[in-house]
Structures are given as C-alpha cells and as structure tokens.
Design a protein around this motif. Sequence first.
Motif, mmCIF file in Angstrom:
data_model
loop_
_atom_site.group_PDB
_atom_site.id
_atom_site.type_symbol
_atom_site.label_atom_id
_atom_site.label_comp_id
_atom_site.label_asym_id
_atom_site.label_seq_id
_atom_site.Cartn_x
_atom_site.Cartn_y
_atom_site.Cartn_z
ATOM 1 N N MET A 1 0.854 -1.183 0.000
ATOM 2 C CA MET A 1 0.000 0.000 0.000
ATOM 3 C C MET A 1 0.893 1.236 0.000
ATOM 4 O O MET A 1 1.828 1.326 0.780
ATOM 5 C CB MET A 1 -0.882 -0.017 1.251
ATOM 6 C CG MET A 1 -1.877 1.104 1.331
ATOM 7 S SD MET A 1 -2.862 1.048 2.839
ATOM 8 C CE MET A 1 -4.245 0.083 2.302
ATOM 9 N N THR A 2 0.589 2.188 -0.865
ATOM 10 C CA THR A 2 1.354 3.428 -0.923
ATOM 11 C C THR A 2 0.877 4.364 0.188
ATOM 12 O O THR A 2 -0.174 4.143 0.797
ATOM 13 C CB THR A 2 1.182 4.139 -2.283
ATOM 14 O OG1 THR A 2 -0.184 4.541 -2.413
ATOM 15 C CG2 THR A 2 1.580 3.238 -3.441
ATOM 16 N N LYS A 3 1.639 5.434 0.400
ATOM 17 C CA LYS A 3 1.251 6.400 1.430
ATOM 18 C C LYS A 3 -0.085 7.050 1.076
ATOM 19 O O LYS A 3 -0.932 7.256 1.947
ATOM 20 C CB LYS A 3 2.327 7.473 1.603
ATOM 21 C CG LYS A 3 1.971 8.475 2.686
ATOM 22 C CD LYS A 3 3.048 9.509 2.900
ATOM 23 C CE LYS A 3 2.614 10.493 3.987
ATOM 24 N NZ LYS A 3 3.605 11.533 4.203
ATOM 25 N N THR A 4 -0.300 7.352 -0.203
ATOM 26 C CA THR A 4 -1.556 7.964 -0.629
ATOM 27 C C THR A 4 -2.733 7.043 -0.346
ATOM 28 O O THR A 4 -3.780 7.482 0.142
ATOM 29 C CB THR A 4 -1.502 8.296 -2.142
ATOM 30 O OG1 THR A 4 -0.368 9.126 -2.381
ATOM 31 C CG2 THR A 4 -2.754 8.993 -2.601
ATOM 32 N N GLN A 5 -2.555 5.752 -0.638
ATOM 33 C CA GLN A 5 -3.613 4.782 -0.369
ATOM 34 C C GLN A 5 -3.844 4.638 1.130
ATOM 35 O O GLN A 5 -4.993 4.513 1.574
ATOM 36 C CB GLN A 5 -3.259 3.428 -0.978
ATOM 37 C CG GLN A 5 -3.236 3.424 -2.485
ATOM 38 C CD GLN A 5 -2.620 2.162 -3.060
ATOM 39 O OE1 GLN A 5 -1.749 1.536 -2.444
ATOM 40 N NE2 GLN A 5 -3.058 1.786 -4.254
ATOM 41 N N LEU A 6 -2.763 4.649 1.907
ATOM 42 C CA LEU A 6 -2.888 4.540 3.361
ATOM 43 C C LEU A 6 -3.620 5.747 3.934
ATOM 44 O O LEU A 6 -4.499 5.598 4.787
ATOM 45 C CB LEU A 6 -1.501 4.398 4.009
ATOM 46 C CG LEU A 6 -1.456 4.291 5.529
ATOM 47 C CD1 LEU A 6 -2.266 3.100 6.019
ATOM 48 C CD2 LEU A 6 -0.021 4.188 6.000
ATOM 49 N N ALA B 1 -5.780 7.650 2.388
ATOM 50 C CA ALA B 1 -7.186 7.540 1.985
ATOM 51 C C ALA B 1 -7.929 6.537 2.865
ATOM 52 O O ALA B 1 -9.061 6.793 3.289
ATOM 53 C CB ALA B 1 -7.281 7.138 0.515
ATOM 54 N N ALA B 2 -7.297 5.395 3.159
ATOM 55 C CA ALA B 2 -7.925 4.386 4.012
ATOM 56 C C ALA B 2 -8.095 4.908 5.443
ATOM 57 O O ALA B 2 -9.123 4.662 6.084
ATOM 58 C CB ALA B 2 -7.097 3.111 4.010
ATOM 59 N N LYS C 1 -8.799 13.694 3.961
ATOM 60 C CA LYS C 1 -7.447 13.176 3.721
ATOM 61 C C LYS C 1 -6.366 14.055 4.345
ATOM 62 O O LYS C 1 -5.337 13.550 4.786
ATOM 63 C CB LYS C 1 -7.203 13.023 2.227
ATOM 64 C CG LYS C 1 -8.015 11.917 1.592
ATOM 65 C CD LYS C 1 -7.732 11.811 0.109
ATOM 66 C CE LYS C 1 -8.615 10.755 -0.526
ATOM 67 N NZ LYS C 1 -8.380 10.657 -1.963
#
Length: 95
Positions: free
Chosen positions: A5-10, A12-13, A22
């Motif tokens: 998982m990328t930082k952006t995805q993390l 967002a989650a 965000k």
Amino acid sequence: MAKAMTKTQLVAALAEEMGSDKKTAGAALDAVCNVITREVSDGGAVTLPGVGKFYLRERPERMVRNPATGEQFKKEADKQVKVTIAKALKDSANG
C-alpha cells in the motif's frame, strides 16, 4: 503476494476509517511517524498495540567479509532499528 500500500492509499484508508478528510488523516500519519522516529532515535521504544514494537538495538564491533572479494575487515559498532511484530498481527495474518 499483494502489492504494498502506498502512502496515498494509506492516507485515503485512514481518512475513511476515521470519518475525516485526507488532509487530517495525512497530518495524523505524519505525526505518528515523527513521534516514532524521535523516540527511537533517542534510544527509546514505541509500542503500537496490535502492530508491534519499534526499538533501537546496538550492535557491537565485529568482523565482516566482502562477498565479492572475500576480504575480511572490522566493522565499527553501530545501531539498528528493529521491529518486533505483535502476536495479534501474526495471528490475524495466519488465521
């Protein structure tokens, strides 16, 4: 194996989990990372319940070998950041 998982995805989650935006989730993640970095670099330890423990381990001076040349030399004492994974996380991954 799944992609990391990328930082952006993390972020967002985290935002979705927190019911926040965000920007707030990103600031919270950065704050947690900064606290862990500061505490461990000062020689302390940080435990994230259900995740693991981050700590600094001192390694003594030792003899090492260059695998390309076979030459042995003395490596100075240094410090290494270690992470011990919590049992709850291990159990959830295996069960």
